[in-house]
Design an enzyme around this catalytic site. Structure first.
Site, short mmCIF file in Angstrom:
data_model
loop_
_atom_site.label_atom_id
_atom_site.label_comp_id
_atom_site.label_asym_id
_atom_site.label_seq_id
_atom_site.Cartn_x
_atom_site.Cartn_y
_atom_site.Cartn_z
N LYS A 247 53.69 42.95 -78.95
CA LYS A 247 53.57 41.49 -78.97
C LYS A 247 54.87 40.81 -78.56
CE LYS A 247 49.47 41.89 -80.99
NZ LYS A 247 48.19 41.80 -80.26
N SER B 45 43.33 38.46 -83.35
CA SER B 45 43.33 39.81 -83.91
C SER B 45 42.24 39.95 -84.97
CB SER B 45 44.69 40.12 -84.55
OG SER B 45 45.69 40.17 -83.56
N HIS C 272 46.77 37.60 -74.43
CA HIS C 272 46.25 38.42 -75.53
C HIS C 272 44.78 38.72 -75.24
CE1 HIS C 272 45.49 38.65 -80.16
NE2 HIS C 272 45.84 39.84 -79.69
N ASP D 211 43.85 44.83 -75.69
CA ASP D 211 44.69 43.88 -76.42
C ASP D 211 45.52 42.94 -75.54
OD1 ASP D 211 45.62 42.89 -78.95
OD2 ASP D 211 47.54 43.88 -78.57
N ASN E 10 36.31 46.47 -80.22
CA ASN E 10 34.89 46.81 -80.16
C ASN E 10 34.27 46.38 -78.83
OD1 ASN E 10 34.84 47.97 -82.68
ND2 ASN E 10 34.05 46.17 -83.73
N CYS F 91 39.07 40.23 -84.57
CA CYS F 91 37.83 39.51 -84.27
C CYS F 91 36.97 40.24 -83.24
CB CYS F 91 38.12 38.08 -83.80
SG CYS F 91 38.66 36.98 -85.12
N ARG G 257 45.70 50.47 -89.46
CA ARG G 257 45.66 50.65 -88.00
C ARG G 257 45.54 52.12 -87.59
NH1 ARG G 257 45.90 45.79 -84.67
NH2 ARG G 257 46.34 44.16 -86.19
N ARG H 276 51.95 41.21 -89.40
CA ARG H 276 52.94 40.36 -88.75
C ARG H 276 53.46 39.33 -89.75
NH1 ARG H 276 48.81 39.88 -85.02
NH2 ARG H 276 48.55 37.70 -85.61
N TYR I 261 56.82 47.91 -89.46
CA TYR I 261 55.38 47.96 -89.21
C TYR I 261 54.96 47.29 -87.91
CZ TYR I 261 50.39 47.50 -89.77
OH TYR I 261 49.04 47.57 -89.56
#
Length: 631
Positions: free
Chosen positions: A238, A280, A258, A305, A286, A282, A405, A89, A229
């Site tokens: 976003k 993002s 978010h 997300d 997972n 962090c 990504r 970004r 991208y």
């Protein structure tokens, strides 16, 4: 937009088109203006079909933009490398162009909408010459939702079309629904900003050095230029689902956040629904696909997300995921850390960007396996060796970019909850905020009440990661992990959170918690193992929701008792466990003035409730109370 021209230019009807032209008057009128401005050589109306996917992949393979991966290892999947300067970004070139500058606030870049349109029209003028303009109707959230949120993205990038097909409900079905009701939509205009003159050879990853990502929040319109991208070009993500949607949510009485969404089920069958907000890179993905290490507990994912939160008729706060795919950070994702993500990717139908390409047509990145491959092609296209790094480069250079990504359909997740398909969403039991902090923030803290929970979210902080351009490892405040994504003044955003809580039944509101998996000791070693072991923290949160475990009251909230966390079978030093779960007064005495300086940016708009919470903290840790920010 109104586009004035001095000379006759190609109109939409002059340009060869493929696909089904929409029967939607407002959309066609907008497309007429876009074509007159950008001057593409061809138009394609996207239907989101498998045949369209195959045709576009063939086109990109021929251009040298993508490579088809080994069908036995990653079926129907592709690999691409971006321009080295188009990898994240570009927050310094991301703008909120509200009519009133004060509504953008101190955390957003602002420009007068008329001035920005003048600049952007100059850039867009003829920018699609020599290229195909793709028209993508899409819906964020369920088509069967009470209020479906439509958008149409126009782009000159086939890579964007393929990605939007995975990440949104894009194509013919959405267009048909829009046509049925003449539905309003958010117009999203994107260009890579590299027109081609006749006979000019294209590059594999076209992008302009000049980049803008612009949100006209009062008009609900997005213009993006120069980058191909990720969130810069997938405008449903976003740009729409957070920046524009946050403004919609403010006006309509809900929240666009978010956040991941997961379903946690106890051995007794009690289900808990949790939304969690982390910056993002962090650990959102997972945690969303967690494989619990605590016996009998299970996790199902609903999203990794973005979450839209609305109150239901029963007064509870419900969460839905408006996306249909995962756009996850690849490095650090592996069978040990996130086996469910790996299983999702092994099903294929995915796009891999800026990772390593193995000789047998598969992909690799740091953290996927413990052993490095002997040889592959790295994200810059160089020959790379596990023992020596890239040929001609430094030995420590990674095979994959830190923000590389994977883009894969959510339906392929083996633990996807059936409730993902419910357009009304799931009722939340808990909201978790988190960040990446080496010190100060304990492993898990419960807020005293909703207001204190909003204070936790408003002061959320994290060391920066590679997901955004700029320095890595710098501590920054990231309210609700939304700092780059709030479409209006940050103080008004915090006030909106407070007001929603005030107008709700406090007994029906989700409990709010703060977690930090990343505390380190004096030797810079992580003291908490993280990953699957984070299920122990989720178990404690669930038991706190039901009032089944006690907690220690501290100036920063409720913390686990010495025996509160289930650590059976966990190999952790008792001193480490004590340090990660306890309140450290001196660290918080240092933290309080940092929070005060953060709140200084809010000016007179800082909610009074946040002043009260800060003063309470300062008094508890022996700091001199801050000034009245609203005097």
């Amino acid at each position: 937009m109104s586009i004035a021209t001095e000379v006759r230019r190609k109109s939409r009807t002059d340009i060869p088109a493929t696909g089904q032209e929409p029967k939607h008057a407002k959309l066609l009128a907008w497309l007429d203006e876009v074509v007159e401005l950008t001057q593409p050589d061809a138009i394609h109306y996207c239907d989101g079909s498998d045949a369209e996917w195959d045709q576009l992949v063939d086109h990109l393979v021929e251009k040298g933009t993508v490579v088809r991966l080994n069908d036995e290892r990653k079926p129907n999947s592709i690999y691409t490398r971006t321009d080295p300067d188009d990898v994240a970004r570009v927050e310094d070139q991301t703008f909120i162009c509200s009519n009133d500058e004060r509504n953008a606030g101190p955390t957003n870049n602002w420009m007068n909408p008329d001035e920005m349109k003048r600049i952007m029209r100059g850039l867009y003028d003829g920018c699609m010459r020599g290229r195909t303009m793709y028209v993508m109707p899409f819906c964020m959230g369920h088509l069967d939702a009470a209020d479906p949120k439509f958008g149409v993205e126009v782009s000159d990038s086939a890579y964007v079309v393929l990605s939007m097909r995975i990440m949104t409900r894009m194509g013919a079905e959405t267009m048909a629904r829009m046509e049925e009701t003449e539905a309003d939509f958010v117009p999203c205009l994107h260009s890579v900003g590299m027109p081609l003159d006749e006979g000019q050879e294209d590059v594999p990853w076209p992008c302009s050095e000049e980049k803008y990502i612009v949100h006209f929040t009062d008009e609900r319109m997005i213009w993006s230029y120069g980058s191909g991208y990720g969130g810069n070009s997938l405008l449903g993500k976003k740009c729409y689902a957070l920046r524009i949607a946050s403004v919609m949510a403010r006006d309509e009485g809900w929240l666009a956040e978010h956040m991941l969404i997961l379903k946690l089920t106890s051995p007794e069958g009690r289900a808990y629904h949790v939304a969690a907000a982390f910056p993002s890179a962090c650990g959102k993905t997972n945690l969303a696909m967690l494989d619990p290490t605590v016996a009998g507990w299970t996790v199902e994912t609903l999203g990794d997300d973005i979450a839209w939160l609305r109150f239901g008729e029963d007064g509870r706060l419900y969460a839905t995921n408006p996306e249909t795919g995962f756009f996850g950070v690849a490095p650090g994702t592996g069978h040990d850390t996130n086996p469910n993500a790996m299983k999702s990717l092994e099903a294929g139908n995915s796009i891999f960007t800026n990772v390593g390409l193995t000789p047998d047509g598969d992909v690799w990145w740091e953290g996927m396996t413990k052993e490095k491959p002997e040889t592959l092609t790295d994200w810059k296209g160089r020959e790379w060796h596990g023992s020596t790094g890239p040929v001609g480069g430094r030995p420590d250079e990674k095979a994959a970019h830190p923000n590389s990504r994977f883009c894969t359909p959510i339906e392929q997740c083996p633990i996807l909850s059936d409730e993902y398909h419910n357009p009304e969403g799931v009722p939340l039991d808990a909201i978790i905020f988190g960040g990446r902090r080496e010190n100060t923030i304990p492993l898990v803290t419960q807020s005293r009440d909703w207001q204190h929970g909003v204070f936790m979210g408003a002061t959320c902080s994290s060391e920066t990661t590679a997901a955004a351009s700029g320095a890595v490892g710098v501590l920054r405040r990231d309210p609700m992990a939304m700092l780059p994504f709030i479409g209006y003044h940050v103080a008004d955003y915090i006030q909106h959170w407070i007001d929603l809580g005030k107008n709700a039944d406090p007994e029906k509101l989700p409990k709010i918690f703060y977690v930090n998996w990343f505390r380190r000791d004096a030797e810079h070693r992580f003291m908490w193992p993280g990953f699957g072991e984070n299920s122990r923290v989720l178990k404690w949160i669930a038991e706190r929701v039901d009032g089944k475990v006690d907690a220690v009251e501290t100036p920063i909230g409720y913390l686990p008792t010495d025996d509160g966390l289930d650590v059976e079978g966990l190999d952790i030093d008792p001193d480490d466990l004590h340090d990660v779960v306890t309140f450290q007064p001196q660290e918080w005495a240092d933290e309080a003035p940092r929070i005060g300086r953060w709140f200084d940016q809010f000016g007179w708009r800082l909610p009074r409730e946040m002043v009260d919470e800060l003063r309470r903290l300062e008094t508890a840790v022996g700091r001199r109370p801050s000034q009245d920010f609203r005097r």
